[in-house]
Motif scaffolding. Sequence first.
Motif, PDB file in Angstrom:
ATOM      1  N   PRO A 248       0.610   8.587  -9.329  1.00 21.72           N
ATOM      2  CA  PRO A 248      -0.603   8.732  -8.506  1.00 21.72           C
ATOM      3  C   PRO A 248      -1.771   7.890  -9.001  1.00 21.72           C
ATOM      4  CG  PRO A 248       0.349  10.889  -9.055  1.00 21.72           C
ATOM      5  CD  PRO A 248       1.091   9.875  -9.859  1.00 21.72           C
ATOM      6  N   VAL A 249      -1.890   7.707 -10.329  1.00 22.95           N
ATOM      7  CA  VAL A 249      -3.030   6.964 -10.860  1.00 22.95           C
ATOM      8  C   VAL A 249      -3.063   5.529 -10.349  1.00 22.95           C
ATOM      9  CG1 VAL A 249      -1.861   6.158 -12.957  1.00 22.95           C
ATOM     10  CG2 VAL A 249      -4.336   6.523 -12.976  1.00 22.95           C
ATOM     11  N   LEU A 250      -1.909   5.008  -9.935  1.00 21.66           N
ATOM     12  CA  LEU A 250      -1.851   3.646  -9.417  1.00 21.66           C
ATOM     13  C   LEU A 250      -2.677   3.503  -8.144  1.00 21.66           C
ATOM     14  CD1 LEU A 250      -0.677   0.799  -9.639  1.00 21.66           C
ATOM     15  CD2 LEU A 250       1.372   1.617  -8.449  1.00 21.66           C
ATOM     16  N   ALA A 251      -2.819   4.593  -7.385  1.00 18.48           N
ATOM     17  CA  ALA A 251      -3.599   4.534  -6.147  1.00 18.48           C
ATOM     18  C   ALA A 251      -5.048   4.167  -6.437  1.00 18.48           C
ATOM     19  CB  ALA A 251      -3.522   5.875  -5.414  1.00 18.48           C
ATOM     20  N   MET A 252      -5.590   4.711  -7.527  1.00 16.98           N
ATOM     21  CA  MET A 252      -6.980   4.401  -7.870  1.00 16.98           C
ATOM     22  C   MET A 252      -7.122   2.935  -8.264  1.00 16.98           C
ATOM     23  SD  MET A 252      -8.391   7.278  -7.289  1.00 16.98           S
ATOM     24  CE  MET A 252     -10.035   7.026  -7.961  1.00 16.98           C
ATOM     25  N   GLU A 253      -6.165   2.417  -9.002  1.00 14.76           N
ATOM     26  CA  GLU A 253      -6.216   1.014  -9.419  1.00 14.76           C
ATOM     27  C   GLU A 253      -6.117   0.091  -8.205  1.00 14.76           C
ATOM     28  OE1 GLU A 253      -3.189   0.409 -12.329  1.00 14.76           O
ATOM     29  OE2 GLU A 253      -3.850   2.089 -13.569  1.00 14.76           O
ATOM     30  N   LEU A 254      -5.230   0.426  -7.257  1.00 14.60           N
ATOM     31  CA  LEU A 254      -5.071  -0.404  -6.062  1.00 14.60           C
ATOM     32  C   LEU A 254      -6.317  -0.342  -5.181  1.00 14.60           C
ATOM     33  CD1 LEU A 254      -1.376   0.493  -5.192  1.00 14.60           C
ATOM     34  CD2 LEU A 254      -2.208  -1.703  -6.044  1.00 14.60           C
ATOM     35  N   ARG A 255      -6.894   0.848  -5.059  1.00 18.74           N
ATOM     36  CA  ARG A 255      -8.112   0.996  -4.261  1.00 18.74           C
ATOM     37  C   ARG A 255      -9.239   0.164  -4.878  1.00 18.74           C
ATOM     38  NH1 ARG A 255     -10.107   5.522  -1.235  1.00 18.74           N
ATOM     39  NH2 ARG A 255     -12.322   5.643  -1.539  1.00 18.74           N
ATOM     40  N   GLU A 256      -9.351   0.180  -6.208  1.00 21.94           N
ATOM     41  CA  GLU A 256     -10.395  -0.600  -6.869  1.00 21.94           C
ATOM     42  C   GLU A 256     -10.172  -2.093  -6.663  1.00 21.94           C
ATOM     43  OE1 GLU A 256     -12.166  -1.390 -11.373  1.00 21.94           O
ATOM     44  OE2 GLU A 256     -10.751   0.237 -11.024  1.00 21.94           O
ATOM     45  N   ARG A 257      -8.903  -2.501  -6.666  1.00 18.66           N
ATOM     46  CA  ARG A 257      -8.581  -3.926  -6.558  1.00 18.66           C
ATOM     47  C   ARG A 257      -8.680  -4.429  -5.122  1.00 18.66           C
ATOM     48  NH1 ARG A 257      -5.437  -7.933  -9.459  1.00 18.66           N
ATOM     49  NH2 ARG A 257      -5.625  -6.578 -11.263  1.00 18.66           N
ATOM     50  N   TYR A 258      -8.168  -3.643  -4.167  1.00 24.15           N
ATOM     51  CA  TYR A 258      -8.051  -4.142  -2.788  1.00 24.15           C
ATOM     52  C   TYR A 258      -8.925  -3.400  -1.781  1.00 24.15           C
ATOM     53  CZ  TYR A 258      -3.939  -6.391  -4.792  1.00 24.15           C
ATOM     54  OH  TYR A 258      -3.098  -7.142  -5.579  1.00 24.15           O
ATOM     55  N   GLY A 259      -9.670  -2.386  -2.235  1.00 23.23           N
ATOM     56  CA  GLY A 259     -10.555  -1.673  -1.335  1.00 23.23           C
ATOM     57  C   GLY A 259      -9.811  -0.791  -0.351  1.00 23.23           C
ATOM     58  N   ASP A 260     -10.465  -0.526   0.786  1.00 25.12           N
ATOM     59  CA  ASP A 260      -9.887   0.381   1.778  1.00 25.12           C
ATOM     60  C   ASP A 260      -8.630  -0.182   2.434  1.00 25.12           C
ATOM     61  OD1 ASP A 260     -11.909   2.159   1.278  1.00 25.12           O
ATOM     62  OD2 ASP A 260     -13.173   1.479   2.932  1.00 25.12           O
ATOM     63  N   ALA A 261      -8.429  -1.495   2.301  1.00 24.93           N
ATOM     64  CA  ALA A 261      -7.250  -2.122   2.927  1.00 24.93           C
ATOM     65  C   ALA A 261      -6.033  -2.096   2.005  1.00 24.93           C
ATOM     66  CB  ALA A 261      -7.570  -3.561   3.310  1.00 24.93           C
ATOM     67  N   ALA A 262      -6.101  -1.360   0.895  1.00 25.41           N
ATOM     68  CA  ALA A 262      -5.025  -1.397  -0.105  1.00 25.41           C
ATOM     69  C   ALA A 262      -3.670  -1.050   0.487  1.00 25.41           C
ATOM     70  CB  ALA A 262      -5.364  -0.466  -1.268  1.00 25.41           C
ATOM     71  N   LEU A 263      -3.606   0.033   1.257  1.00 29.47           N
ATOM     72  CA  LEU A 263      -2.314   0.458   1.793  1.00 29.47           C
ATOM     73  C   LEU A 263      -1.735  -0.594   2.730  1.00 29.47           C
ATOM     74  CD1 LEU A 263      -0.066   2.497   2.083  1.00 29.47           C
ATOM     75  CD2 LEU A 263      -1.434   3.705   3.814  1.00 29.47           C
ATOM     76  N   GLU A 264      -2.558  -1.134   3.626  1.00 28.58           N
ATOM     77  CA  GLU A 264      -2.061  -2.149   4.554  1.00 28.58           C
ATOM     78  C   GLU A 264      -1.581  -3.388   3.792  1.00 28.58           C
ATOM     79  OE1 GLU A 264      -4.828  -0.421   4.939  1.00 28.58           O
ATOM     80  OE2 GLU A 264      -4.191   0.786   6.670  1.00 28.58           O
ATOM     81  N   MET A 265      -2.297  -3.759   2.732  1.00 29.35           N
ATOM     82  CA  MET A 265      -1.907  -4.938   1.963  1.00 29.35           C
ATOM     83  C   MET A 265      -0.594  -4.713   1.217  1.00 29.35           C
ATOM     84  SD  MET A 265      -5.612  -6.247   0.518  1.00 29.35           S
ATOM     85  CE  MET A 265      -4.912  -7.719  -0.230  1.00 29.35           C
ATOM     86  N   ILE A 266      -0.404  -3.524   0.664  1.00 32.83           N
ATOM     87  CA  ILE A 266       0.838  -3.232  -0.061  1.00 32.83           C
ATOM     88  C   ILE A 266       2.003  -3.153   0.915  1.00 32.83           C
ATOM     89  CG2 ILE A 266       2.034  -1.543  -1.509  1.00 32.83           C
ATOM     90  CD1 ILE A 266      -0.175  -3.160  -2.908  1.00 32.83           C
ATOM     91  N   ARG A 267       1.765  -2.574   2.081  1.00 36.21           N
ATOM     92  CA  ARG A 267       2.834  -2.533   3.092  1.00 36.21           C
ATOM     93  C   ARG A 267       3.212  -3.948   3.534  1.00 36.21           C
ATOM     94  NH1 ARG A 267       0.626   2.590   6.611  1.00 36.21           N
ATOM     95  NH2 ARG A 267       2.068   4.161   5.784  1.00 36.21           N
ATOM     96  N   ALA A 268       2.203  -4.810   3.655  1.00 38.15           N
ATOM     97  CA  ALA A 268       2.480  -6.187   4.083  1.00 38.15           C
ATOM     98  C   ALA A 268       3.143  -6.994   2.981  1.00 38.15           C
ATOM     99  CB  ALA A 268       1.178  -6.859   4.523  1.00 38.15           C
ATOM    100  N   ASN A 269       2.804  -6.682   1.726  1.00 35.76           N
ATOM    101  CA  ASN A 269       3.372  -7.432   0.601  1.00 35.76           C
ATOM    102  C   ASN A 269       3.534  -6.512  -0.605  1.00 35.76           C
ATOM    103  OD1 ASN A 269       4.212  -9.248  -1.309  1.00 35.76           O
ATOM    104  ND2 ASN A 269       2.298 -10.408  -1.382  1.00 35.76           N
TER     105      ASN A 269
END
Length: 738
Positions: free
Chosen positions: A160-181
């Motif tokens: 779960p802690v990875l979600a915070m790191e991804l949100r900090e790195r990619y902002g609100d678009a983190a989920l869409e970016m990870i799904r795309a790549n």
Amino acid sequence: MEELTTYDGTVHSIIFQNQENGYTVLRLLTEEGEVVTVVGCIPCAAPGEHLTVSGVMEQHPQHGEQLRTVELERALPEDEEEIFSYLASGVIKGVGPATARRIVDRFGPETLDVLETEPRRLSLIKGVTERRAQEMGESFRRHMGLRRLMEFLARHQLPPVLAMELRERYGDAALEMIRANPYLLSADGCGVEFSLADEMALGMGLAADSSQRLQAAVLFELSHNENNGHVFLPRDKLVAATCQLLECESELVERALEELTERREVICQRIANVDACYLRRLWEAESSACVRLCTLLAADADRSAEAGRVIDDIQRRQGITYAPQQRQAVELAARAGVLILTGGPGTGKTTTVRGIVALLLNMGLDIQLAAPTGRAAKRMSELTGMEAQTVHRLLGMSWNDATHQLTFQKTEKEPLEADAVIVDEMSMVDVGLFSALLRALRPGTRLILVGDADQLPSVGAGNVFSDLIRSGRVETVFLREVFRQASESAIIRNAHAVNLGQPPRLSNDQGDFFFLCRREADRAVRTVVELVEHRLPEKMGVPADQIQVLTPTRKGPAGTIRLNRSLQQALNPPSPDRREIQWGERLFRQGDRIMQTRNDYNVVWEKADGTVGTGMFNGDVGKIVDIDPSGEFLTVDFDGRVALYGVEQLSELDLAYAQTVHKAQGSEYRCVVLCALPSAPSLMVRGVLYTALTRARELMIVVGDDAAIRAMAENDRQQRRYSGLRWRLAHSGDGEKV
């Protein structure tokens, strides 16, 4: 592997929650009616939601039994009272219990759908304007975005802690970016193994021969090998490694590599009859370093007319007489734009550097002193009587949150206001840091590089110090004479013997060098603990905090993992007045000696004089001075720099009662205890033994297998590092583009 316990239930109450890092302490009401305390990274947790949480049961010294979260699934509340509890907890900015009650009374089970998809309908409620309704909807969508990111990661067994790191790195678009790549997960900073990102991508329907997958694998191989010290990879090795990683044909990889080259994400260049493939930033660092160094070499720096008289005056004032090589180095400092000074222990590097400093000051030059680590800089200050800084601090290091890259304030646009820069422990400097340093020097600035070329190379990519020496382009003085006073030290005599391929003298009549033969790991570990806990403090007067245990390896029966556990138990055992916190297999306790294990440019530290800075680096050693009662924060003192670590940063820390020899580079200790037993072939080499011996200032104790020690001294095998700096420098004057 730790045994996991799983509970299903509803969040009953939130005890503590950190909004920035997601660390949460909550009470979970299980389906069996039991109340369980759950801790971990659970962002946006609120009463009323359903959790399925798997973790490890631990005993907190203040709060009793609690479940540390490892895996998590969560679901939104469904009935009206649960929805009310959820909203009333404050998960939406500006919504308290009264507003939550009015919303639920109006929309019932549809409440959460309305908040996310039709927030304008909230304005139908008395006291809620259209603007406020939109703000409430936006807040809820952000909240749900983070929840869905966590749920997505949980489905793929990611923490779960990875979600915070991804949100900090990619902002609100983190989920869409990870799904795309999904391969973004294996990029720098995320730390997910490529195989997991690859499995996720294939599971989402990505074709095995897709260009996205192939290009991601090529970039991963280059990044992975950067961590092994390589600045580039030969094209054939890169293609072969990528084919093995993906189990695919070479033609597919060649095509992906061409596409990356066209976009200049990868730079391919012929280097020393090798088709070299670089990550772009490493190519830029290496090629820029070569160009800027050549500019310094070409500058007219000769101010040697009065140097002889000045050196004579320095010798009289300091009451010394330089050896011929020492005098040569001081004289060259007045004449050469770039100078390398190298030599082993006891050869007079410190005396020579003092002479160079005195000469340059006499010439009216403004001098800056630097070293790669805080400890090395501190030692340089003590030896020269002048302030020395880390290279990072000298250059004004900062972390760019927008680009997620390290940046420096001092560049060619705002260079250092120094006429001469002296850098110690140059063997630790990698190509990226060296390039940044050169960018910050004004034309004509003198550069003096000091170090021991026989020590292990830098942790980061490149073999800078060795490449500079072997290029033949830079004036280099080798200090080889061991002075009489230094030669009386068995530590220094044995270090030089090892450097010549001879085993150290393993006898106990040498004064400052002792050997205790222990061929079995259990006996060796027990002996090391006895030495540090009792024998050295009680019989030799060396306190435990001035003793550093070293070993070639991290894992194994005599590696740092086992040694640290044993030493922690002996030197800092459990106590009611010392709080502690468990993180995975690591237990941290107040009073522990700890080490930073990777660069973290965001750590904020403060000194007693009010100086504030950022950045802790791989190998920095400190002491845990406090753990807050909630178990969320650790306060760590790194040689006067006090930093606060959140629980999500504990993966960056490790115990440091024992360190690997590689981690100890650049540091010097009053007493070193080396635990030397057979290990991985790549570690049983001369450079590791030599570096270990040269860490001890007053006392060296070797505990281990005499046959293994002799084998290390005889084994001069060095792992090759792919670096083009030496070739570039050697060819920079023949008209060939480098």
